[in-house]
Design a protein around this motif. Structure first.
Motif, PDB file in Angstrom:
ATOM      1  N   ARG A   1       0.843  -1.198   0.000  1.00 31.56           N
ATOM      2  CA  ARG A   1       0.000   0.000   0.000  1.00 31.56           C
ATOM      3  C   ARG A   1       0.878   1.248   0.000  1.00 31.56           C
ATOM      4  NH1 ARG A   1      -5.159   0.813   3.735  1.00 31.56           N
ATOM      5  NH2 ARG A   1      -6.090  -0.082   1.899  1.00 31.56           N
ATOM      6  N   VAL A   2       0.563   2.160  -0.921  1.00 29.73           N
ATOM      7  CA  VAL A   2       1.315   3.403  -1.056  1.00 29.73           C
ATOM      8  C   VAL A   2       0.353   4.577  -0.916  1.00 29.73           C
ATOM      9  CG1 VAL A   2       2.824   4.783  -2.549  1.00 29.73           C
ATOM     10  CG2 VAL A   2       2.924   2.286  -2.659  1.00 29.73           C
ATOM     11  N   GLY A   3       0.665   5.494  -0.018  1.00 25.11           N
ATOM     12  CA  GLY A   3      -0.113   6.711   0.139  1.00 25.11           C
ATOM     13  C   GLY A   3       0.474   7.799  -0.742  1.00 25.11           C
ATOM     14  N   VAL A   4      -0.368   8.492  -1.496  1.00 30.41           N
ATOM     15  CA  VAL A   4       0.098   9.523  -2.422  1.00 30.41           C
ATOM     16  C   VAL A   4      -0.754  10.770  -2.239  1.00 30.41           C
ATOM     17  CG1 VAL A   4       0.504  10.101  -4.860  1.00 30.41           C
ATOM     18  CG2 VAL A   4       0.764   7.738  -4.096  1.00 30.41           C
ATOM     19  N   GLU A   5      -0.098  11.932  -2.184  1.00 28.40           N
ATOM     20  CA  GLU A   5      -0.838  13.195  -2.087  1.00 28.40           C
ATOM     21  C   GLU A   5      -1.779  13.336  -3.268  1.00 28.40           C
ATOM     22  OE1 GLU A   5       1.126  16.928  -1.385  1.00 28.40           O
ATOM     23  OE2 GLU A   5       2.405  16.013   0.128  1.00 28.40           O
TER      24      GLU A   5
ATOM     25  N   LEU B   1      -3.846  10.542  -0.072  1.00 25.75           N
ATOM     26  CA  LEU B   1      -3.696  11.119   1.272  1.00 25.75           C
ATOM     27  C   LEU B   1      -4.471  12.431   1.375  1.00 25.75           C
ATOM     28  CD1 LEU B   1       0.117  10.490   1.750  1.00 25.75           C
ATOM     29  CD2 LEU B   1      -1.786   9.094   2.558  1.00 25.75           C
ATOM     30  N   LYS B   2      -5.479  12.421   2.224  1.00 25.21           N
ATOM     31  CA  LYS B   2      -6.293  13.615   2.449  1.00 25.21           C
ATOM     32  C   LYS B   2      -6.118  14.140   3.865  1.00 25.21           C
ATOM     33  CE  LYS B   2      -9.605  11.784  -0.781  1.00 25.21           C
ATOM     34  NZ  LYS B   2     -10.757  10.914  -0.891  1.00 25.21           N
ATOM     35  N   ASN B   3      -5.802  13.231   4.799  1.00 29.38           N
ATOM     36  CA  ASN B   3      -5.560  13.640   6.178  1.00 29.38           C
ATOM     37  C   ASN B   3      -4.593  12.647   6.808  1.00 29.38           C
ATOM     38  OD1 ASN B   3      -7.117  11.415   7.389  1.00 29.38           O
ATOM     39  ND2 ASN B   3      -8.880  12.493   6.536  1.00 29.38           N
ATOM     40  N   GLU B   4      -4.187  12.918   8.020  1.00 29.75           N
ATOM     41  CA  GLU B   4      -3.139  12.113   8.650  1.00 29.75           C
ATOM     42  C   GLU B   4      -3.539  10.669   8.900  1.00 29.75           C
ATOM     43  OE1 GLU B   4      -2.684  12.923  13.158  1.00 29.75           O
ATOM     44  OE2 GLU B   4      -3.208  14.845  12.244  1.00 29.75           O
ATOM     45  N   GLN B   5      -4.829  10.370   9.023  1.00 30.93           N
ATOM     46  CA  GLN B   5      -5.242   8.986   9.233  1.00 30.93           C
ATOM     47  C   GLN B   5      -5.042   8.126   7.989  1.00 30.93           C
ATOM     48  OE1 GLN B   5      -7.367  11.580  10.309  1.00 30.93           O
ATOM     49  NE2 GLN B   5      -6.612  11.371  12.381  1.00 30.93           N
ATOM     50  N   ASP B   6      -4.962   8.745   6.828  1.00 30.06           N
ATOM     51  CA  ASP B   6      -4.813   7.997   5.579  1.00 30.06           C
ATOM     52  C   ASP B   6      -3.482   7.266   5.478  1.00 30.06           C
ATOM     53  OD1 ASP B   6      -7.335   8.809   4.782  1.00 30.06           O
ATOM     54  OD2 ASP B   6      -6.597  10.493   3.610  1.00 30.06           O
ATOM     55  N   VAL B   7      -2.481   7.653   6.246  1.00 24.59           N
ATOM     56  CA  VAL B   7      -1.187   6.972   6.182  1.00 24.59           C
ATOM     57  C   VAL B   7      -1.214   5.628   6.901  1.00 24.59           C
ATOM     58  CG1 VAL B   7       0.128   9.115   5.961  1.00 24.59           C
ATOM     59  CG2 VAL B   7      -0.154   8.082   8.208  1.00 24.59           C
ATOM     60  N   ASN B   8      -2.235   5.399   7.730  1.00 23.31           N
ATOM     61  CA  ASN B   8      -2.335   4.130   8.453  1.00 23.31           C
ATOM     62  C   ASN B   8      -2.385   2.965   7.473  1.00 23.31           C
ATOM     63  OD1 ASN B   8      -2.398   5.506  10.882  1.00 23.31           O
ATOM     64  ND2 ASN B   8      -4.624   5.522  10.983  1.00 23.31           N
TER      65      ASN B   8
ATOM     66  N   THR C   1       4.985  12.351  -1.392  1.00 26.11           N
ATOM     67  CA  THR C   1       4.524  13.726  -1.189  1.00 26.11           C
ATOM     68  C   THR C   1       5.061  14.607  -2.299  1.00 26.11           C
ATOM     69  OG1 THR C   1       6.429  14.412   0.132  1.00 26.11           O
ATOM     70  CG2 THR C   1       4.591  13.383   1.311  1.00 26.11           C
ATOM     71  N   THR C   2       4.490  15.802  -2.427  1.00 23.20           N
ATOM     72  CA  THR C   2       4.972  16.730  -3.443  1.00 23.20           C
ATOM     73  C   THR C   2       6.328  17.294  -3.058  1.00 23.20           C
ATOM     74  OG1 THR C   2       3.858  18.590  -2.394  1.00 23.20           O
ATOM     75  CG2 THR C   2       2.653  17.442  -4.141  1.00 23.20           C
TER      76      THR C   2
ATOM     77  N   ASN D   1       5.009  20.061   5.625  1.00 26.25           N
ATOM     78  CA  ASN D   1       3.933  19.619   6.500  1.00 26.25           C
ATOM     79  C   ASN D   1       2.582  19.912   5.854  1.00 26.25           C
ATOM     80  OD1 ASN D   1       2.749  18.482   8.728  1.00 26.25           O
ATOM     81  ND2 ASN D   1       2.810  20.351   9.930  1.00 26.25           N
ATOM     82  N   VAL D   2       2.450  19.580   4.590  1.00 29.04           N
ATOM     83  CA  VAL D   2       1.268  19.944   3.812  1.00 29.04           C
ATOM     84  C   VAL D   2      -0.026  19.361   4.377  1.00 29.04           C
ATOM     85  CG1 VAL D   2       1.379  18.044   2.151  1.00 29.04           C
ATOM     86  CG2 VAL D   2       0.428  20.237   1.460  1.00 29.04           C
ATOM     87  N   MET D   3       0.051  18.215   5.048  1.00 30.96           N
ATOM     88  CA  MET D   3      -1.157  17.590   5.562  1.00 30.96           C
ATOM     89  C   MET D   3      -1.302  17.750   7.074  1.00 30.96           C
ATOM     90  SD  MET D   3      -1.346  14.208   3.150  1.00 30.96           S
ATOM     91  CE  MET D   3      -0.290  13.346   4.251  1.00 30.96           C
TER      92      MET D   3
END
Length: 81
Positions: free
Chosen positions: A4-8, A28-35, A42-43, A48-50
């Motif tokens: 699983r890869v989180g992407v902005e 990735l929309k908020n910090e919980q999405d990285v779970n 990230t860009t 600390n964009v999120m």
């Protein structure tokens, strides 16, 4: 097991390229999405964009600034081995 890869959200070309390579991609929309993510992209435009200043993330973080979608995929591949 699929990695699983989180992407902005703004990196839609990277999202598409990673999905084509078979990765489970979470926008990735908020910090919980990285779970549950093994890696995050990230860009790199804002450190600390999120608002994730208190989040502990054990996976790799790749800054996509200046990289093509293919180059980001190569970095993800190399860190997932």
């Amino acid at each position: 097991m699929t990695k699983r890869v989180g992407v902005e959200q703004s990196l839609s070309n990277v999202v598409q390229a990673l999905r084509e390579k078979g990765y489970d991609v979470v926008e990735l929309k908020n910090e919980q999405d990285v779970n549950g993510c093994d890696c995050c992209v990230t860009t790199g435009l804002d450190t600390n964009v999120m608002g994730m200043q208190n989040t502990t993330f054990k996976g790799s973080v790749i800054e996509a600034d200046g990289l093509t979608a293919d180059q980001v995929c190569e970095q993800v591949d190399s860190r997932m081995m």
